[in-house]
Design a protein around this motif. Sequence first.
Motif, short mmCIF file in Angstrom:
data_model
loop_
_atom_site.label_atom_id
_atom_site.label_comp_id
_atom_site.label_asym_id
_atom_site.label_seq_id
_atom_site.Cartn_x
_atom_site.Cartn_y
_atom_site.Cartn_z
N GLY A 126 7.64 -2.83 5.72
CA GLY A 126 7.11 -2.75 4.36
C GLY A 126 7.74 -1.68 3.51
N LEU A 127 8.52 -0.80 4.12
CA LEU A 127 9.22 0.25 3.37
C LEU A 127 10.71 -0.06 3.35
N CYS A 147 0.82 -1.22 0.00
CA CYS A 147 0.00 0.00 0.00
C CYS A 147 0.86 1.27 0.00
N ARG A 148 2.04 1.21 -0.58
CA ARG A 148 2.91 2.40 -0.62
C ARG A 148 2.23 3.54 -1.39
N TYR A 149 2.47 4.76 -0.92
CA TYR A 149 1.92 5.93 -1.60
C TYR A 149 2.84 7.12 -1.31
N GLU A 150 2.56 8.24 -1.96
CA GLU A 150 3.30 9.48 -1.72
C GLU A 150 2.34 10.55 -1.23
N LEU A 151 2.74 11.24 -0.19
CA LEU A 151 1.94 12.34 0.37
C LEU A 151 2.36 13.64 -0.32
N ARG A 154 12.00 5.01 1.61
CA ARG A 154 12.06 6.11 2.57
C ARG A 154 12.78 7.32 1.97
N ARG A 155 13.85 7.07 1.19
CA ARG A 155 14.55 8.19 0.55
C ARG A 155 13.65 8.92 -0.42
N LYS A 156 12.75 8.20 -1.05
CA LYS A 156 11.84 8.80 -2.02
C LYS A 156 10.59 9.38 -1.37
#
Length: 341
Positions: free
Chosen positions: A67-68, A49-53, A73-75
């Motif tokens: 899960g990350l 369920c990765r996403y970008e805020l 995390r860098r991105k």
Amino acid sequence: MATPTEHLVSVDGSGVRFPCAEGDTLLRAALRGGVGLGYECNSGSCGSCRYELLEGEVYDRRPDAPGLSARDRRKGRRLACQSEPLTDCRVKVGPTTEVATHRPIRQAAELRSVTPLTHDMSEFVFAADTHAGFRPGQYAMIMLPDGQVERAYSMSNIGNCYGEWKFVIKRTPDGQATSILFDKLEVGATVVLDGPYGHAFLRDRENQNIACVGGGSGLGAMVSIVLGAAALPDAGAWTVHLFCGGRTERDIHVPEPVAIAGRRLGALHVHTAVSDAGPDTVAGPHFAGFLHDAVLDRLAGSLTDFTYYAAGPPAMTDALARALVLDAGLEADRLHFDRFC
């Protein structure tokens, strides 16, 4: 507009918006609103369920979630299942779909009974005020009375109008949740059920030849699948193989409802496997070896004729996926399981 107790989440570039109540996660709020985001474990372990805020602020329930990756995390990627919006937000996610199953709801449920199945596994029965709406093979999140411990468990029954939710749960040594469930939770106690969730539910139009593979307490989800197939109008046309596994013979249990379901199914074959049966150990009626090896042995010559459902330890589901998809050539979308880590 969202109410004062909610925050509005907008999916960038899609026009999709949904409200998120205070304290709810971005993922669960989306599913409650009928917006299907990619996910599996709901606990921060799988990374699906990765996403970008892009705008707004969120609280991260589990900053060290496995899960990350370091690259994620860098991105600046986050996990929707661990993010609680604190303001209105704009997010970038993968493709969204419409939720095709029951939308998850949160509700109180009372513990009605606990039935021991093996030396370390029991069936817990909870009752809620509303009907129990879920597909065979799905799971729910159980928030225990302390309000701090929440775990995912698969239902071992099928949806019903009685509000009854059954779970086969295995005691985990030093497990925070199972120590409460087995040692402290008394009949009459109230928990919060949040569900249903999960993609490994019975596809009743996909293939009438199915194999259900349950390791440990994963047995519960597979019993639900078997019962779901038996409840179909065309149950007599279905051929079902149920595989149950454990370390030793005392870990093996085949619930009585399975035999009852077998009377409606066209054919039901139950296979058991014990992994700790060494050269000096008699396995008795059980296959001596790992559960995925039992599948390969019992279905030899017809592996690709079946649709598979699996639940159990990650090592088991990973080994099964390698054996069926990579080695035997099964189409990947014919193997269904939710990844718990």
